[in-house]
Design a protein around this motif. Structure first.
Motif, PDB file in Angstrom:
ATOM      1  N   PRO A   1       0.829  -1.211   0.000  1.00  0.00           N
ATOM      2  CA  PRO A   1       0.000   0.000   0.000  1.00  0.00           C
ATOM      3  C   PRO A   1       0.861   1.258   0.000  1.00  0.00           C
ATOM      4  O   PRO A   1       2.012   1.243   0.455  1.00  0.00           O
ATOM      5  N   ASP A   2       0.302   2.336  -0.535  1.00  0.00           N
ATOM      6  CA  ASP A   2       0.966   3.637  -0.481  1.00  0.00           C
ATOM      7  C   ASP A   2       0.585   4.310   0.834  1.00  0.00           C
ATOM      8  O   ASP A   2      -0.554   4.742   1.015  1.00  0.00           O
ATOM      9  N   CYS A   3       1.548   4.395   1.735  1.00  0.00           N
ATOM     10  CA  CYS A   3       1.262   4.966   3.047  1.00  0.00           C
ATOM     11  C   CYS A   3       1.194   6.487   2.973  1.00  0.00           C
ATOM     12  O   CYS A   3       1.940   7.122   2.226  1.00  0.00           O
ATOM     13  N   ALA A   4       0.302   7.062   3.761  1.00  0.00           N
ATOM     14  CA  ALA A   4       0.162   8.508   3.815  1.00  0.00           C
ATOM     15  C   ALA A   4       1.365   9.122   4.522  1.00  0.00           C
ATOM     16  O   ALA A   4       2.168   8.421   5.163  1.00  0.00           O
ATOM     17  N   LYS A   5       1.506  10.433   4.406  1.00  0.00           N
ATOM     18  CA  LYS A   5       2.610  11.133   5.046  1.00  0.00           C
ATOM     19  C   LYS A   5       2.558  10.926   6.553  1.00  0.00           C
ATOM     20  O   LYS A   5       1.507  11.029   7.173  1.00  0.00           O
TER      21      LYS A   5
ATOM     22  N   LYS B   1      13.323   4.415   2.118  1.00  0.00           N
ATOM     23  CA  LYS B   1      13.837   3.735   0.931  1.00  0.00           C
ATOM     24  C   LYS B   1      13.642   4.701  -0.238  1.00  0.00           C
ATOM     25  O   LYS B   1      12.582   5.279  -0.391  1.00  0.00           O
ATOM     26  N   CYS B   2      14.690   4.896  -1.037  1.00  0.00           N
ATOM     27  CA  CYS B   2      14.636   5.932  -2.078  1.00  0.00           C
ATOM     28  C   CYS B   2      13.538   5.671  -3.110  1.00  0.00           C
ATOM     29  O   CYS B   2      12.900   6.607  -3.585  1.00  0.00           O
ATOM     30  N   CYS B   3      13.339   4.414  -3.473  1.00  0.00           N
ATOM     31  CA  CYS B   3      12.353   4.066  -4.504  1.00  0.00           C
ATOM     32  C   CYS B   3      11.130   3.418  -3.866  1.00  0.00           C
ATOM     33  O   CYS B   3      11.120   3.091  -2.680  1.00  0.00           O
ATOM     34  N   ALA B   4      10.121   3.206  -4.686  1.00  0.00           N
ATOM     35  CA  ALA B   4       8.926   2.505  -4.226  1.00  0.00           C
ATOM     36  C   ALA B   4       9.240   1.039  -3.989  1.00  0.00           C
ATOM     37  O   ALA B   4      10.277   0.518  -4.420  1.00  0.00           O
TER      38      ALA B   4
ATOM     39  N   GLY C   1      11.406   7.828  -1.248  1.00  0.00           N
ATOM     40  CA  GLY C   1      12.391   8.861  -0.983  1.00  0.00           C
ATOM     41  C   GLY C   1      11.822  10.116  -0.366  1.00  0.00           C
ATOM     42  O   GLY C   1      10.706  10.517  -0.668  1.00  0.00           O
ATOM     43  N   PRO C   2      12.590  10.764   0.520  1.00  0.00           N
ATOM     44  CA  PRO C   2      12.098  11.961   1.207  1.00  0.00           C
ATOM     45  C   PRO C   2      12.346  13.251   0.444  1.00  0.00           C
ATOM     46  O   PRO C   2      11.862  14.295   0.836  1.00  0.00           O
ATOM     47  N   CYS C   3      13.114  13.209  -0.659  1.00  0.00           N
ATOM     48  CA  CYS C   3      13.539  14.480  -1.252  1.00  0.00           C
ATOM     49  C   CYS C   3      13.483  14.496  -2.770  1.00  0.00           C
ATOM     50  O   CYS C   3      14.233  15.227  -3.409  1.00  0.00           O
ATOM     51  N   SER C   4      12.626  13.727  -3.376  1.00  0.00           N
ATOM     52  CA  SER C   4      12.291  13.838  -4.807  1.00  0.00           C
ATOM     53  C   SER C   4      13.517  13.949  -5.699  1.00  0.00           C
ATOM     54  O   SER C   4      13.683  14.918  -6.440  1.00  0.00           O
ATOM     55  N   ASP C   5      14.377  12.984  -5.641  1.00  0.00           N
ATOM     56  CA  ASP C   5      15.547  12.886  -6.508  1.00  0.00           C
ATOM     57  C   ASP C   5      16.625  13.920  -6.213  1.00  0.00           C
ATOM     58  O   ASP C   5      17.610  13.969  -6.934  1.00  0.00           O
TER      59      ASP C   5
END
Length: 635
Positions: A154-158, A231-234, A281-285
């Motif tokens: 699942p895609d966890c919320a912030k 983790k940087c990627c999904a 990832g926390p910082c969008s590349d």
């Protein structure tokens, strides 16, 4: 022709107005869902346990919400609504009654199970693949209708982290509302929305994995018991590529990062079982690769989820880990990626203003240098010292402007190199301003025989050795403090940890930058005070005593130099004092020091106005330009 399609045609030929109960017309192909504007978009849903045909009805249809037993021409998942919708038309002979649809999320693809040790669908310990019906039978029995399986975590919320729970299948059930309920180790039952959890078989036959989104502040350290990192990627993706560091689907399990208990005696390796992960990832590349480095720069991930570079902690949201395989870069295995500091919208707007100011400064500094280079009358000793000052400030502003315009270095050594280069360039600018102040005093503010003034060439060499040499020595000491253990931790530069500049948690900024520049400015004040005192004294003497026109002309020329350099000192010196104060603004209130910082970013414009926007200089430059134009035209 497929069995299902043949069955549909045979049924239509009998004149019946609906499909048999076990044949369902799905509007879109498997793994696709239906949008409100009647298009099929990939979504990842797969339907099982009934016979399906696929396609839109050949009629004028309407999009409708579908409940069990509604008569429709085709049904599917709604892409926008996360519910079941259908297309309905009166003239369609293949209408059918919508069956019950049971939604469940499976962590891995249908042919795979979950490796709980390596936290991957592609680990070495995956269980023998089982039919999806067995997977569903574990959750509920006596079902009827369609089973809608969506594959993937699942895609966890912030603010939520994905946590693995190993649970005996007898302790898991699925409610009629589709909620997942499980009980672990005698705790109270946990209830999850079906979109917040996925389930799968594991290498242990009787155990299921429940991967659930849970609040980080509850389950993660320091309040919880889990080590949680980004983790940087999904999930299911990594930097596994031969060409670039992009997130791509990967069938290679990521090795577990090493975790350490950071103690006063040093880091001690600690086994963190099933850590929690934030994904994507926390910082969008905007992160920089932090490879394993030697000496004092080595990094460790603490059991508290922080990254320790040397002993400086980096926040959980300022780094991520990822599996990397890049042949061109020679990278293989789990690597740590360090984020650059990201600013909020207001701060970013302020930084962009500084960037524009520095761009303007770079252009005018370059123009000033060009004018001085073209006019021999300006290339005296004073002019050459000013040109060196402009070069040092030009270099510093170019690197600063690049970072502000979001040019991100791709590796940590580049970030450090920019930081130390900035340090050297700004220090050199301050020392060249020191040289200019001293030179004015030496020529105008001190009484000495003409023969003691020395040779201009020797003095220029001495000035270069002082300005560039002092900047190089201080920058070298800052580098040594970072790459060796010669300095105590409180004096380490720690360049490139949270910024491409000094780390605020040490005194290195004070020692290697603020103290030298403050001392330089204090010396400038002394030189200017002595020069001003002597200027007043000489003026009084010229008024009392007989003097030649040459004496008066020399006095006026020296006085103009003094006034111009006093302006330069005020522009750079005073504003930089406030700049240093704003750097240590603990509340990060960019509005307080906005105007002084803006003045700093526009110094190139002020220097151009002070030294170039004068009738004498402009006329000489225009005359020189005409001469060059005439010479080129006659060739």
């Amino acid at each position: 022709m497929g069995v299902t399609a043949l069955l549909v045609l045979m049924w239509a030929g009998t004149g019946h107005t609906s499909l048999p109960v076990d044949v369902i017309n799905k509007c879109c192909p498997q793994r696709y869902s239906l949008t409100d504007d009647i298009k099929c978009v990939e979504r990842g849903h797969e339907w099982y346990y009934m016979n399906f045909s696929y396609g839109f009805p050949n009629c004028n249809y309407l999009l409708v919400s579908v409940n069990e037993s509604d008569v429709v021409s085709c049904i599917d998942n709604s892409f926008e609504r996360d519910s079941i919708v259908g297309l309905k038309c009166k003239a369609d002979p293949f209408r059918f009654q919508a069956p019950e649809v049971h939604y469940v999320r499976k962590c891995c693809t249908i042919d795979r199970s979950y490796d709980a040790v390596q936290q991957s669908c592609f680990g070495e310990r995956i269980a023998k693949s089982r039919h999806p019906k067995e997977f569903f039978n574990v959750l509920m029995s006596g079902y009827k209708g369609i089973v809608d399986i969506r594959v993937g975590a699942p895609d966890c919320a912030k603010g939520y982290v994905l946590v693995d729970h190993l649970v005996h299948f007898n302790n898991v059930r699925r409610e009629e509302s589709e909620s997942i309920v499980f009980q672990q180790y005698g705790d109270n039952p946990k209830i999850f929305n079906p979109d917040e959890v996925c389930m799968d078989f594991t290498e242990r036959h009787e155990m299921l994995v429940i991967r659930a989104c849970q609040p980080a502040e509850i389950v993660c350290r320091p309040h919880g018991i889990l080590t949680c990192i980004w983790k940087c990627c999904a999930d299911g993706k990594a930097f596994v590529s031969n060409e670039s560091l992009d997130c791509v689907p990967s069938e290679r399990p990521m090795e577990s990062p090493k975790y350490f208990n950071i103690t006063s005696r040093g880091p001690v390796e600690y086994e963190a079982t099933s850590p929690g992960f934030f994904y994507k990832g926390p910082c969008s590349d905007k992160f920089v690769l932090k490879p394993e480095e030697q000496s004092a720069d080595i990094h460790h991930i603490g059991i508290d989820g922080l990254l320790y570079m040397s002993t400086v902690p980096v926040g959980v949201s300022d780094f991520c880990v990822e599996d990397v395989y890049n042949v061109e870069e020679g990278l293989d295995g789990v690597k740590v990626f360090k984020c650059f500091v990201d600013y909020d919208a207001d701060s970013r707007a302020v930084m962009e203003v500084y960037g524009y100011g520095m761009t303007v400064s770079v252009m005018f500094l370059f123009l000033t240098f060009v004018v001085y280079s073209c006019l021999p009358s300006l290339r005296n000793l004073h002019g050459k010292t000013l040109m060196c000052y402009i070069v040092s400030l030009l270099c510093a502003y170019i690197s600063h402007a690049l970072l502000i315009y979001n040019w991100s270095p791709t590796e940590i050594w580049m970030c450090k190199a920019i930081g130390f280069f900035d340090n050297f360039a700004f220090l050199a600018a301050f020392f060249w301003l020191n040289v200019i102040s001293f030179d004015i005093w030496w020529n105008f503010g001190a009484i000495r025989p003409k023969k003691s003034q020395g040779n201009d060439k020797k003095r220029l060499v001495a000035y270069n050795l002082f300005a560039w040499g002092m900047a190089a020595c201080l920058t070298t000491l800052a580098i040594i403090s970072q790459v060796t253990e010669w300095f105590p931790q409180s004096m380490r530069a720690d360049m490139g940890i949270n910024y491409c500049w000094y780390e605020k948690s040490t005194y290195a900024f004070y020692i290697f930058f603020l103290m030298p520049t403050s001392t330089s400015q204090a010396c400038n004040l002394v030189f200017f005070a002595l020069t001003a005192h002597h200027c007043a004294k000489v003026r009084n003497e010229l008024q009392r005593m007989a003097h030649t026109n040459a004496d008066e002309s020399r006095f006026k020329a020296d006085k103009k130099k003094f006034i111009m350099n006093m302006k330069l000192f005020l522009v750079m010196g005073v504003s930089w004092v406030l700049e240093n104060i704003s750097y240590w603004d603990l509340n990060n209130d960019y509005n307080i020091f906005f105007w002084t910082d803006l003045v700093n970013s526009l110094q190139g414009l002020f220097i151009f106005a002070i030294f170039i926007l004068k009738k004498k200089v402009l006329k000489a430059f225009v005359r020189k330009a005409k001469e060059v134009f005439v010479v080129n035209r006659t060739r």
